[in-house]
Write a protein that holds these residues in place. Sequence first.
Motif, PDB file in Angstrom:
ATOM      1  N   LEU A 151       0.853  -1.190   0.000  1.00 30.42           N
ATOM      2  CA  LEU A 151       0.000   0.000   0.000  1.00 30.42           C
ATOM      3  C   LEU A 151       0.890   1.241   0.000  1.00 30.42           C
ATOM      4  O   LEU A 151       1.924   1.256   0.674  1.00 30.42           O
ATOM      5  N   PRO A 152       0.487   2.311  -0.725  1.00 30.91           N
ATOM      6  CA  PRO A 152       1.374   3.473  -0.847  1.00 30.91           C
ATOM      7  C   PRO A 152       1.683   4.123   0.496  1.00 30.91           C
ATOM      8  O   PRO A 152       2.758   4.663   0.692  1.00 30.91           O
ATOM      9  N   HIS A 153       0.727   4.077   1.444  1.00 29.79           N
ATOM     10  CA  HIS A 153       0.972   4.730   2.732  1.00 29.79           C
ATOM     11  C   HIS A 153       1.606   3.773   3.749  1.00 29.79           C
ATOM     12  O   HIS A 153       1.715   4.098   4.924  1.00 29.79           O
ATOM     13  N   SER A 154       2.033   2.583   3.308  1.00 27.23           N
ATOM     14  CA  SER A 154       2.686   1.652   4.237  1.00 27.23           C
ATOM     15  C   SER A 154       3.962   2.274   4.785  1.00 27.23           C
ATOM     16  O   SER A 154       4.695   2.951   4.059  1.00 27.23           O
ATOM     17  N   THR A 155       4.216   2.009   6.068  1.00 23.20           N
ATOM     18  CA  THR A 155       5.419   2.594   6.674  1.00 23.20           C
ATOM     19  C   THR A 155       6.642   1.715   6.440  1.00 23.20           C
ATOM     20  O   THR A 155       7.735   2.057   6.826  1.00 23.20           O
ATOM     21  N   GLY A 156       6.429   0.559   5.824  1.00 21.69           N
ATOM     22  CA  GLY A 156       7.565  -0.320   5.533  1.00 21.69           C
ATOM     23  C   GLY A 156       7.752  -1.359   6.617  1.00 21.69           C
ATOM     24  O   GLY A 156       7.316  -1.189   7.746  1.00 21.69           O
ATOM     25  N   CYS A 157       8.364  -2.454   6.222  1.00 22.14           N
ATOM     26  CA  CYS A 157       8.599  -3.544   7.158  1.00 22.14           C
ATOM     27  C   CYS A 157       9.875  -4.236   6.705  1.00 22.14           C
ATOM     28  O   CYS A 157      10.134  -4.345   5.500  1.00 22.14           O
ATOM     29  N   SER A 158      10.666  -4.697   7.654  1.00 18.06           N
ATOM     30  CA  SER A 158      11.923  -5.361   7.274  1.00 18.06           C
ATOM     31  C   SER A 158      11.602  -6.712   6.629  1.00 18.06           C
ATOM     32  O   SER A 158      10.550  -7.307   6.902  1.00 18.06           O
ATOM     33  N   PRO A 159      12.522  -7.228   5.793  1.00 17.74           N
ATOM     34  CA  PRO A 159      12.303  -8.576   5.233  1.00 17.74           C
ATOM     35  C   PRO A 159      12.083  -9.612   6.331  1.00 17.74           C
ATOM     36  O   PRO A 159      11.273 -10.525   6.190  1.00 17.74           O
ATOM     37  N   TRP A 160      12.768  -9.443   7.454  1.00 20.65           N
ATOM     38  CA  TRP A 160      12.592 -10.379   8.572  1.00 20.65           C
ATOM     39  C   TRP A 160      11.152 -10.293   9.121  1.00 20.65           C
ATOM     40  O   TRP A 160      10.523 -11.310   9.394  1.00 20.65           O
ATOM     41  N   GLY A 161      10.630  -9.079   9.262  1.00 24.64           N
ATOM     42  CA  GLY A 161       9.246  -8.920   9.747  1.00 24.64           C
ATOM     43  C   GLY A 161       8.268  -9.585   8.796  1.00 24.64           C
ATOM     44  O   GLY A 161       7.296 -10.230   9.223  1.00 24.64           O
ATOM     45  N   ILE A 162       8.522  -9.454   7.496  1.00 17.83           N
ATOM     46  CA  ILE A 162       7.649 -10.084   6.505  1.00 17.83           C
ATOM     47  C   ILE A 162       7.777 -11.604   6.579  1.00 17.83           C
ATOM     48  O   ILE A 162       6.792 -12.343   6.524  1.00 17.83           O
ATOM     49  N   MET A 163       9.003 -12.076   6.763  1.00 19.74           N
ATOM     50  CA  MET A 163       9.214 -13.524   6.864  1.00 19.74           C
ATOM     51  C   MET A 163       8.493 -14.096   8.088  1.00 19.74           C
ATOM     52  O   MET A 163       7.824 -15.134   7.999  1.00 19.74           O
ATOM     53  N   VAL A 164       8.599 -13.414   9.225  1.00 17.01           N
ATOM     54  CA  VAL A 164       7.909 -13.883  10.444  1.00 17.01           C
ATOM     55  C   VAL A 164       6.400 -13.919  10.186  1.00 17.01           C
ATOM     56  O   VAL A 164       5.716 -14.879  10.532  1.00 17.01           O
ATOM     57  N   SER A 165       5.880 -12.867   9.558  1.00 13.56           N
ATOM     58  CA  SER A 165       4.429 -12.838   9.300  1.00 13.56           C
ATOM     59  C   SER A 165       4.026 -13.999   8.384  1.00 13.56           C
ATOM     60  O   SER A 165       2.990 -14.629   8.597  1.00 13.56           O
TER      61      SER A 165
END
Length: 328
Positions: free
Chosen positions: A34-48
């Motif tokens: 989403l354009p207003h996403s604040t961003g997430c580390s690759p690790w945070g995405i992997m955990v999710s």
Amino acid sequence: MTTNSIDSKRHRTSRLIEEWFLATGRDLPWRTALPHSTGCSPWGIMVSEFMLQQTPVSRVLPVWEIWMTRWPTPAALAAEPSSEAVRAWGRLGYPRRAQRLHAAAVAIVEQHDGEVPGTREELQALPGVGVYTSAAIAAFAFGRRESVVDTNIRRVHARLFSGKALPSPSFTAAEARLAEELLPEDRAESVTWNAAVMELGALVCTARSPKCQECPVATECAWLAAGSPEPEYVPKGQSWHGTDRQVRGAVMAVLREAGSPVPRELFLAPPADWETGTANLSWSGSEGALGRLDALHRLKAAPEQLERCLGGLLKDGLANESDAGLSL
Ligand code: SF4
């Protein structure tokens, strides 16, 4: 459907789905599309991605936030024993995922200098990362053009493009081809497309009661146009009560709460006077652990089932046994 007709239909539907997603998509902390996403580390995405396998967003969200505060990097998780990962997994279910995520964190530290790798090949070499998870991490964490096909996406594709109520019981080569044909060529667009179709399946085109009146692509939907035919098979319900999964979950809940090893016999049968709360236990469990033990015995599982579940947890390495009893 021919490739050309899929292509023109995809152009129409992708614009509608993406507009809907940009206006309606949930602003989840691991979401980057989403354009207003604040961003997430690759690790945070992997955990999710590990947590979201078989567990809904509403249950994952609070646990994910605790994990990311405690273990913001693979190195932080790898520095602790895997039993801590299993304990912090809480009630997300399928706790072997926690063990595998811990093993993946160790491998990332040892083989990738603590950074989550970005290609599907490297990701699939990590413990617990299969075809779907590697595609999702590569797409959502690294912006790669990958065909990400989860249960929600399969269902939307089946209805919208194939006119079927449900996709096949197992993923077919034809589905993989269709997903690849539908994927936009542009990398950024492909990431948004994956996230948007997934969200449509999660919020609108749901398994049991699709909200077709609210659907942004109702006019394009092959299943709706065909008169919403019944599924070609009855999906197996996920039974829970009385299953080994339920009993294993109840045993794990005791072990997570227990500060010391729990004698095996306490799992197999409630001690005398348990009901009256005056049982003389050979173990000084916390109030929380005693409550979980009580919940286990209220399931009234047969001794053979309890033995089988304890054996399974020990075999899977989710529990350990010493002379004093069982622990994580
Ligand atoms: Fe799903 Fe209904 Fe939308 Fe078709 S119209 S894609 S079945 S929600």
